[in-house]
Write a protein that holds these residues in place. Structure first.
Motif, PDB file in Angstrom:
ATOM      1  N   TYR A  22       0.800  -1.225   0.000  1.00  0.00           N
ATOM      2  CA  TYR A  22       0.000   0.000   0.000  1.00  0.00           C
ATOM      3  C   TYR A  22       0.839   1.284   0.000  1.00  0.00           C
ATOM      4  O   TYR A  22       0.584   2.222  -0.736  1.00  0.00           O
ATOM      5  CB  TYR A  22      -0.944  -0.020   1.210  1.00  0.00           C
ATOM      6  N   ARG A  23       1.897   1.285   0.824  1.00  0.00           N
ATOM      7  CA  ARG A  23       2.659   2.546   0.949  1.00  0.00           C
ATOM      8  C   ARG A  23       3.548   2.834  -0.255  1.00  0.00           C
ATOM      9  O   ARG A  23       4.156   3.889  -0.347  1.00  0.00           O
ATOM     10  CB  ARG A  23       3.439   2.597   2.252  1.00  0.00           C
ATOM     11  N   TYR A  24       3.663   1.877  -1.181  1.00  0.00           N
ATOM     12  CA  TYR A  24       4.535   2.112  -2.336  1.00  0.00           C
ATOM     13  C   TYR A  24       3.755   2.516  -3.592  1.00  0.00           C
ATOM     14  O   TYR A  24       4.358   2.871  -4.587  1.00  0.00           O
ATOM     15  CB  TYR A  24       5.334   0.851  -2.694  1.00  0.00           C
ATOM     16  N   ILE A  25       2.449   2.381  -3.573  1.00  0.00           N
ATOM     17  CA  ILE A  25       1.704   2.448  -4.842  1.00  0.00           C
ATOM     18  C   ILE A  25       0.614   3.517  -4.850  1.00  0.00           C
ATOM     19  O   ILE A  25       0.166   3.977  -3.799  1.00  0.00           O
ATOM     20  CB  ILE A  25       1.078   1.069  -5.173  1.00  0.00           C
ATOM     21  N   ASP A  26       0.204   3.894  -6.081  1.00  0.00           N
ATOM     22  CA  ASP A  26      -0.839   4.910  -6.239  1.00  0.00           C
ATOM     23  C   ASP A  26      -2.097   4.316  -6.878  1.00  0.00           C
ATOM     24  O   ASP A  26      -3.168   4.908  -6.825  1.00  0.00           O
ATOM     25  CB  ASP A  26      -0.338   6.038  -7.154  1.00  0.00           C
ATOM     26  N   ARG A 180      10.791   1.768 -17.285  1.00  0.00           N
ATOM     27  CA  ARG A 180       9.932   1.602 -16.098  1.00  0.00           C
ATOM     28  C   ARG A 180      10.370   2.563 -15.001  1.00  0.00           C
ATOM     29  O   ARG A 180       9.561   3.235 -14.380  1.00  0.00           O
ATOM     30  CB  ARG A 180      10.017   0.159 -15.577  1.00  0.00           C
ATOM     31  N   ILE A 181      11.705   2.589 -14.759  1.00  0.00           N
ATOM     32  CA  ILE A 181      12.214   3.424 -13.664  1.00  0.00           C
ATOM     33  C   ILE A 181      12.108   4.912 -14.033  1.00  0.00           C
ATOM     34  O   ILE A 181      11.737   5.745 -13.210  1.00  0.00           O
ATOM     35  CB  ILE A 181      13.671   3.034 -13.338  1.00  0.00           C
ATOM     36  N   LYS A 206       8.254  -1.948  -4.050  1.00  0.00           N
ATOM     37  CA  LYS A 206       9.084  -1.424  -2.949  1.00  0.00           C
ATOM     38  C   LYS A 206      10.351  -0.758  -3.501  1.00  0.00           C
ATOM     39  O   LYS A 206      10.680   0.373  -3.141  1.00  0.00           O
ATOM     40  CB  LYS A 206       9.458  -2.581  -2.013  1.00  0.00           C
ATOM     41  N   ARG A 207      11.013  -1.456  -4.409  1.00  0.00           N
ATOM     42  CA  ARG A 207      12.237  -0.869  -4.984  1.00  0.00           C
ATOM     43  C   ARG A 207      11.929   0.363  -5.836  1.00  0.00           C
ATOM     44  O   ARG A 207      12.688   1.327  -5.834  1.00  0.00           O
ATOM     45  CB  ARG A 207      12.969  -1.902  -5.849  1.00  0.00           C
ATOM     46  N   MET A 208      10.820   0.308  -6.554  1.00  0.00           N
ATOM     47  CA  MET A 208      10.472   1.444  -7.417  1.00  0.00           C
ATOM     48  C   MET A 208      10.279   2.704  -6.574  1.00  0.00           C
ATOM     49  O   MET A 208      10.721   3.784  -6.932  1.00  0.00           O
ATOM     50  CB  MET A 208       9.175   1.108  -8.177  1.00  0.00           C
ATOM     51  N   GLU A 210      11.106   3.068  -3.050  1.00  0.00           N
ATOM     52  CA  GLU A 210      12.106   3.401  -2.026  1.00  0.00           C
ATOM     53  C   GLU A 210      13.516   3.514  -2.567  1.00  0.00           C
ATOM     54  O   GLU A 210      14.268   4.377  -2.151  1.00  0.00           O
ATOM     55  CB  GLU A 210      12.074   2.353  -0.911  1.00  0.00           C
ATOM     56  N   LEU A 211      13.881   2.620  -3.495  1.00  0.00           N
ATOM     57  CA  LEU A 211      15.263   2.655  -3.993  1.00  0.00           C
ATOM     58  C   LEU A 211      15.387   3.682  -5.123  1.00  0.00           C
ATOM     59  O   LEU A 211      16.262   4.541  -5.097  1.00  0.00           O
ATOM     60  CB  LEU A 211      15.684   1.267  -4.493  1.00  0.00           C
ATOM     61  N   TYR A 212      14.489   3.586  -6.112  1.00  0.00           N
ATOM     62  CA  TYR A 212      14.612   4.473  -7.278  1.00  0.00           C
ATOM     63  C   TYR A 212      13.816   5.766  -7.121  1.00  0.00           C
ATOM     64  O   TYR A 212      14.025   6.707  -7.871  1.00  0.00           O
ATOM     65  CB  TYR A 212      14.179   3.732  -8.559  1.00  0.00           C
ATOM     66  N   ARG A 213      12.901   5.793  -6.197  1.00  0.00           N
ATOM     67  CA  ARG A 213      12.022   6.958  -5.988  1.00  0.00           C
ATOM     68  C   ARG A 213      11.502   7.483  -7.336  1.00  0.00           C
ATOM     69  O   ARG A 213      11.564   8.679  -7.638  1.00  0.00           O
ATOM     70  CB  ARG A 213      12.776   8.050  -5.219  1.00  0.00           C
ATOM     71  N   ALA A 214      11.024   6.536  -8.133  1.00  0.00           N
ATOM     72  CA  ALA A 214      10.647   6.844  -9.514  1.00  0.00           C
ATOM     73  C   ALA A 214       9.602   7.952  -9.614  1.00  0.00           C
ATOM     74  O   ALA A 214       9.619   8.753 -10.546  1.00  0.00           O
ATOM     75  CB  ALA A 214      10.133   5.579 -10.193  1.00  0.00           C
ATOM     76  N   ASP A 215       8.709   8.015  -8.632  1.00  0.00           N
ATOM     77  CA  ASP A 215       7.643   9.017  -8.699  1.00  0.00           C
ATOM     78  C   ASP A 215       8.127  10.412  -8.311  1.00  0.00           C
ATOM     79  O   ASP A 215       7.403  11.388  -8.463  1.00  0.00           O
ATOM     80  CB  ASP A 215       6.453   8.594  -7.820  1.00  0.00           C
TER      81      ASP A 215
END
Ligand code: NAP
Length: 483
Positions: A22-26, A180-181, A206-208, A210-215
């Motif tokens: 939930y906390r990673y997605i829109d 994607r990233i 999670k990686r998208m 927290e790690l890549y902060r793609a948004d």
């Protein structure tokens, strides 16, 4: 938006996936084709059970999905599911069914009109996007780039089709991962993630986040990466991204699978890439593109770090410095005067040059004696066969640079007797303790590990990229046994 693709076989399973991520997605995409047959009828209930917008998708097998029944049944299922409060419905560009489109419009459910191409990027991609957008629908192109040239076409979408505000572009497979990233740099409304069973090129939610902060990527975000092939499982993003975040440096670092270095430099220009690491097999191939190189790059003949300056690309080799860092004091104090280098490949070149530049006597032993002799001739060292390792037990330092022991329990110098006066340096970092290192430890030798060299060379790259030291308080976390 970061979109989680829900591929569970039951509604309950998918609700759990939403909860964990939930906390990673829109937004989520409910893949009705992945649900059990009896659960598919419950698709319409789903949007009311979560507080995120949902995309309705029933993907047939020819487009990479799992729906195997007739088109008639698929249309009926789509129409029924549209009773639910979905935010979007994904319809393929050859699906023409007025009643479905009508129902979506009445319910204010936006239509994503998708094209899937697993063979490569469609030649008419720009035209296709414009055509779909002109009908008031959201174009979605999911394609499988076959190399960097295809990736360039995809990244041109943003500037070529700036007038199409809402569009989705996704590159699949390992070449497609940067799309994607960097979905914001491609102008895509959203990027798709999964939570488990990731296929090649997919990134977990999670990686998208927290790690890549793609948004969080915006026009000012600097892009860095690592080029190689294969490169998707590189540790380097786990070093650089947390470092950038810690010092609040607006930058992202991602793996870039590269088939052609020449094409990559065109992509680097298009995306204004600020710098990149280089790994196998491109460490030599980048050299002709560099306007400036350090003495070590010239000596070793390979470069692992490239930084953009105002007018040219500048290359250095941090493997060289990462390797020598823990030895420098001992070399200076003459506690190490002689070394046995096992192997004569790419890594050995950096090792031998670093030791020779510090006036250390070196014997290179290798399976292929010719290769050892060539490196020895260049560096004024001595060469011998790997079979004669035990003749050199009087050296101060042993450096293991072959890949033997990485995938097996093999010891490249099984006859060599270690003792407590030896300093033993293993370049392999996974596993941390190779069979050879276990023997050296049992003999009370001093040990130096490949993982520390990897991290040190990463820190030096971080400095070259950002101009800042790597934050000391930041603990790097990666599981060596698992990736
Ligand atoms: P490379 O250029 O392919 O060289 C491979 C070396 O291993 C050659 O000397 C080769 O001998 C030898 N070798 C391979 N299979 C062998 C076998 N069955 N028996 C005996 N010798 C064998 O590879 P590289 O780039 O130098 O990388 C070598 C290792 O160093 C890898 O494990 C890599 O992960 C590690 N490395 C670590 C770091 C770090 O930061 N810790 C940095 C760079 C590399 P021949 O010449 O006879 O084929």
């Amino acid at each position: 938006m970061i979109c989680l693709v829900l591929s569970g076989s039951t509604i309950e399973e998918n609700l759990k996936l939403v909860e964990t991520n939930y906390r990673y997605i829109d937004i989520v995409e409910l893949r009705v084709d992945k649900l059990n047959a009896e659960q598919q009828k419950r698709a319409k209930e789903f949007p009311a059970l979560i507080d995120l917008p949902a995309i309705l998708t029933i993907r047939r097998q020819s487009d990479g999905g799992s729906f195997s029944s007739s088109e008639k049944n698929r249309h009926a299922l789509l129409e029924e599911a549209l009773d639910g409060d979905f935010a979007y419905v994904d319809l393929e560009d050859d699906l023409k069914k007025v009643s479905i489109e009508q129902k979506a419009k009445e319910k204010n459910i936006k239509i994503i009109r998708s094209r899937h191409d697993f063979k490569g990027v469609p030649d008419d991609i720009f035209h296709l996007i414009l055509k779909i957008a002109s009908k008031g629908e959201i174009p979605k192109i999911a394609t499988m780039p076959q190399g960097v040239d295809d990736l360039i076409t995809l990244f041109r979408v943003k500037e070529e089709l700036a007038q199409v505000e809402n569009k989705i572009v996704v590159g699949m497979g390992e070449y497609g991962q940067p799309t994607r990233i960097l979905y914001k740099k491609i102008g895509s409304l959203l990027t798709y993630c999964s939570s488990d069973n990731l296929s090649l090129g997919q990134v977990s939610a999670k990686r998208m986040k927290e790690l890549y902060r793609a948004d969080k990527i915006d026009d000012n975000t600097r892009i860095y990466g690592i080029i190689g092939n294969p490169v998707i499982h590189s540790f380097s993003p786990l070093i650089h991204n947390p470092g950038f975040q810690f010092i609040k440096f607006n930058a992202v670092y991602l793996p870039l699978t590269v088939d052609s270095v020449r094409s990559f430099f065109i992509l680097a220009q298009l995306l204004q890439i600020s710098g990149f690491s280089v790994t196998v097999p491109h460490k030599q191939a980048v050299l002709p593109y560099l306007g400036k190189i350090t003495r070590e790059v010239k000596q070793i003949g390979s470069c692992n770090t490239v930084v953009r300056t105002k007018t040219f690309w500048s290359g250095t080799n941090t493997d060289y410095y990462g390797f020598i860092a823990p030895l420098e004091q001992m070399l200076e104090e003459k506690r190490i005067k002689s070394a046995l280098v096992v192997g004569a490949g790419g890594a050995a070149r950096a090792v031998v040059w670093a030791l020779r530049n510090h006036r250390c006597k070196v014997v290179i032993i290798n399976r292929n004696l010719e290769r050892a002799k060539n490196l020895a001739a260049e560096t004024m060292a001595t060469a011998d066969s790997i079979k004669n390792a035990s003749l050199y037990e009087d050296v101060d330092l042993i450096v293991q640079t072959t890949s033997v022991g990485m995938m097996s329990e093999e010891d490249p110098i099984a006859d060599f007797n270690f003792n407590e006066n030896h300093v033993v340096y293993e370049l392999i970092y996974r596993p941390k303790y190779t069979t050879m290192m276990k023997r050296a430890k049992a003999a009370n030798a001093s040990l130096l590990f490949g993982i520390d060299m990897l991290i040190k060379q990463g820190f030096l790259q971080f400095e070259a990229f950002s101009g800042y030291h790597y934050p000391k308080r930041l603990k790097i976390e990666f599981d060596l046994e698992e990736d």
